[in-house]
Scaffold this active site. Structure first.
Site, PDB file in Angstrom:
ATOM      1  N   SER A  91      -9.834  -0.351   6.416  1.00  0.00           N
ATOM      2  CA  SER A  91      -9.557   0.223   5.288  1.00  0.00           C
ATOM      3  C   SER A  91      -9.079  -1.158   5.179  1.00  0.00           C
ATOM      4  CB  SER A  91      -8.474   1.269   5.919  1.00  0.00           C
ATOM      5  OG  SER A  91      -9.369   2.805   5.721  1.00  0.00           O
ATOM      6  N   SER A 134      -9.939   1.960   3.205  1.00  0.00           N
ATOM      7  CA  SER A 134      -9.261   3.288   2.054  1.00  0.00           C
ATOM      8  C   SER A 134      -8.107   1.789   1.299  1.00  0.00           C
ATOM      9  CB  SER A 134      -7.471   3.634   3.105  1.00  0.00           C
ATOM     10  OG  SER A 134      -7.466   3.384   3.937  1.00  0.00           O
ATOM     11  N   LYS A 145       0.997  -0.892   0.246  1.00  0.00           N
ATOM     12  CA  LYS A 145      -0.207  -0.313  -0.218  1.00  0.00           C
ATOM     13  C   LYS A 145       0.774   1.566   0.167  1.00  0.00           C
ATOM     14  CE  LYS A 145      -3.743   2.510   2.404  1.00  0.00           C
ATOM     15  NZ  LYS A 145      -4.812   2.113   3.775  1.00  0.00           N
TER      16      LYS A 145
END
Lengths: 494, 95
Positions: A182, A158, A78
């Site tokens: 998330s 997210s 990420k």
């Protein structure tokens, strides 16, 4: 071997150890899959040179008989994780051009164990969002579609890029982070598994901070076994993060027996929300039945402060964000606005932050500033911290009654079309209704895919565990996974 | 509790984010929506409840107060938008 990208981490590990494939072959297969998946916009910084070098080193290690579980496994990281010499922007314009001189603890632990980094994954800006629509890179797209409907769906957020990449077999696993859901919400939206460990399990050092008392890293994988393998590699004490726990990390994979006889599973009545789609209700009831059939005892429980979790979160998270994001000032790294004649330092800060932050980030920083400002600190921030104590107490009480894990829906709906809910921030916040309590209470939570809706989209259930008992939680999730037998994959259109 | 445009402007100033005048009414409206949602917390009886400081009761580790790192001026300045002669450069701060 065919379809190398479709392997789970455990399958690839076993094949690598038996010499049936190489990390180089796995890595090339993933790089080719990424190359062909531009439409998903999951990978936003590609690092093929690093991946090939790491794969070569991993193959040498495997040959020498030194092969930790993740040795040679291609992963996506990420964009919130600082990776040395590789752009790490938290999907924000304000960190444009930033290349860290250091490596986050979690990613360095993965690389020490031989994992291969394919690139950086899309996300909501500073992890603030539930649909991956606040990213400076543009939306990540869910590989799943509603039947024959062409509309592009959100992969959730997210960690939307991580979820899309794992679901579409672009990598074998990915890192995510979870501040209010998330990891778990995007996992549920894409039919994969995602676990947020207990607060303090993973070091936060080198992960761009959003809300420090809530942020935790965790793995996003194709199944529960892979989550166990990858989580173990990510966990552990780090002297550089004073909130990371100095506790031994168990062999989570070895704890996956699938035997949950005698375990007590709580079903919280407050999670039955007004207007919840019937399909989610049904999914939840089926999950309850599956665990019962596996020999668990099911009890109805009450977590009375559940309805206050979202408002509590939307005080505490923005407050912490306003403080954490004060560092983006155009002085030390990232974007600086072009200044007009006569502009001083204040204008530099104000213009830089206006240009560098997107609307949702600005909104949250300003809400945070407001709730922390003189005269409102007690009314908002301190009150929210008190309610947080009560939310945690709710969980402590049910655990004290002998509940081992709590079963809830992971999300209030399946994946929704991109562009649907951007106008109303509060509507978007409701996505986190089932997950946010877990962050506020610091508990481990896992999302497991257990069914599909009438359009064929995946839906997931969440299991919440006792603090530090990720091994037991993963085992319950494993039993649920076995019973649900979810094997659907998105049809390739990209 | 309702936020007007002058409060919105004050918050933007405190947060050091430039907001153009014509965007202030929309911002104030967003604040009001979000704060309206937060107001629900007023229903909760928090009498005698301690505000949470740390979610897991842990004693923070102590360490020796010593220098463990340093001498990396180049690395520290490598990402600066404007670095000169070993310093971060900024616009004039004092008149």
């Amino acid at each position: 071997m065919s379809d190398l990208t479709k392997l789970t981490i455990a399958e690839a590990r076993d094949a690598l150890r038996k010499g049936e494939t190489t990390s180089a072959a796995l890595t090339e297969a993933c790089l080719a899959a990424i190359e062909g998946a531009g439409a998903l916009n999951a990978f936003v910084h590609h690092t093929p040179e690093i991946a090939r070098a790491q794969a070569q080193a991993a193959d040498a290690r495997i040959k020498a008989g030194d092969a930790p579980a993740l040795c040679g496994i291609p992963l996506g990281i990420k964009d919130l994780f600082c990776t040395k010499g590789v752009p790490s922007q938290a999907a924000s314009r304000i960190l444009e051009g930033f290349k860290p001189e250091y490596e986050s603890t979690v990613s360095s632990q993965l690389f020490e164990r031989g994992a291969v980094m394919l690139g950086k994954l899309n996300m909501d800006e500073f992890a603030m969002g539930s649909s991956n629509e606040t990213s400076v890179y543009g939306n990540a797209v869910n590989p799943w579609k509603r039947g024959n409907d062409e509309a592009e769906l959100t992969p959730g957020g997210s960690s939307g890029g991580s979820a899309a990449a794992v679901a579409a077999d672009l990598c074998l696993g990915a890192t995510g982070t979870d501040t209010g859901g998330s990891i778990r919400q995007p996992a549920a939206f894409t039919g994969i598994t995602g676990i947020k460990p207990t607060y303090g399990r993973c070091s936060r050092w080198g992960i761009v901070a959003f809300a420090s008392s809530l942020d935790q890293a965790g793995p996003m994988t194709k199944d529960v076994r892979d989550a166990a393998i990858m989580l173990e590699a990510m966990c552990g004490h780090d002297p550089k993060d004073s909130t990371s726990a100095d506790l031994p990390v168990p062999d989570f994979e070895a704890m996956l027996t699938g035997d949950i006889r005698g375990k007590t599973i709580g079903i919280p009545r407050e999670y039955r929300m007004e207007g919840m789609p019937e399909e989610i209700e049904t999914l939840w009831a089926e999950g309850r039945k599956m665990l019962e059939d596996a020999g668990a005892k099911i009890v109805d429980i009450s977590l009375p402060h559940t309805k206050y979790a979202l408002p509590t979160y939307y005080v505490i998270a923005p407050a912490e964000a306003s403080s954490n994001l004060a560092r983006y000032d155009g002085v030390r790294y990232g974007h600086r606005a072009t200044l007009a004649q006569g502009d001083g330092i204040t204008e530099m800060y104000e213009k830089t932050r206006a240009e560098g932050f997107g609307n949702e980030v600005k909104r949250r920083v300003m809400i945070g500033t407001y709730v922390l400002s003189a005269g409102f600190y007690d009314a908002y921030y301190n009150r929210a911290r008190k309610v947080r104590t009560l939310i945690k107490r709710d969980f402590e009480e049910v655990f004290a009654q002998g509940v081992d894990a709590i079963l809830t829906p992971a999300t209030p709906s399946s994946a929704f079309p991109l562009g649907m809910e951007m106008d109303d921030p509060v509507q978007m916040y409701l996505n986190d209704v089932f997950t946010v309590t877990v962050n506020l209470a610091g508990l481990p939570g896992i999302a497991v895919p257990t069914g599909t809706d009438k359009h064929g989209l995946p839906m997931g259930l969440q299991l919440i565990g006792r603090p530090w008992e990720e091994g037991d939680l993963l085992n319950t999730a494993y039993a649920l996974e076995q019973a649900a037998g979810f094997v659907s994959k998105p049809a390739k259109w990209w | 509790m309702s936020i007007d445009t002058s409060t919105a402007a004050r918050v933007a100033k405190l947060a050091r984010i430039k907001v153009e005048d014509d965007a202030l009414p929309g911002l104030a409206e967003d604040f009001n929506r979000i704060l309206g949602f937060i107001e629900e917390l007023n229903e909760v009886d928090v009498e005698g409840v301690e505000p949470m400081v740390s979610v897991e009761p842990m004693r923070l580790k102590r360490r020796v107060d010593g220098v463990t790192d340093g001498n990396q001026q180049d690395k520290i300045l490598s990402n600066a938008p404007d670095a000169r002669e070993g310093f971060f450069a900024v616009p004039k701060v004092v008149e």
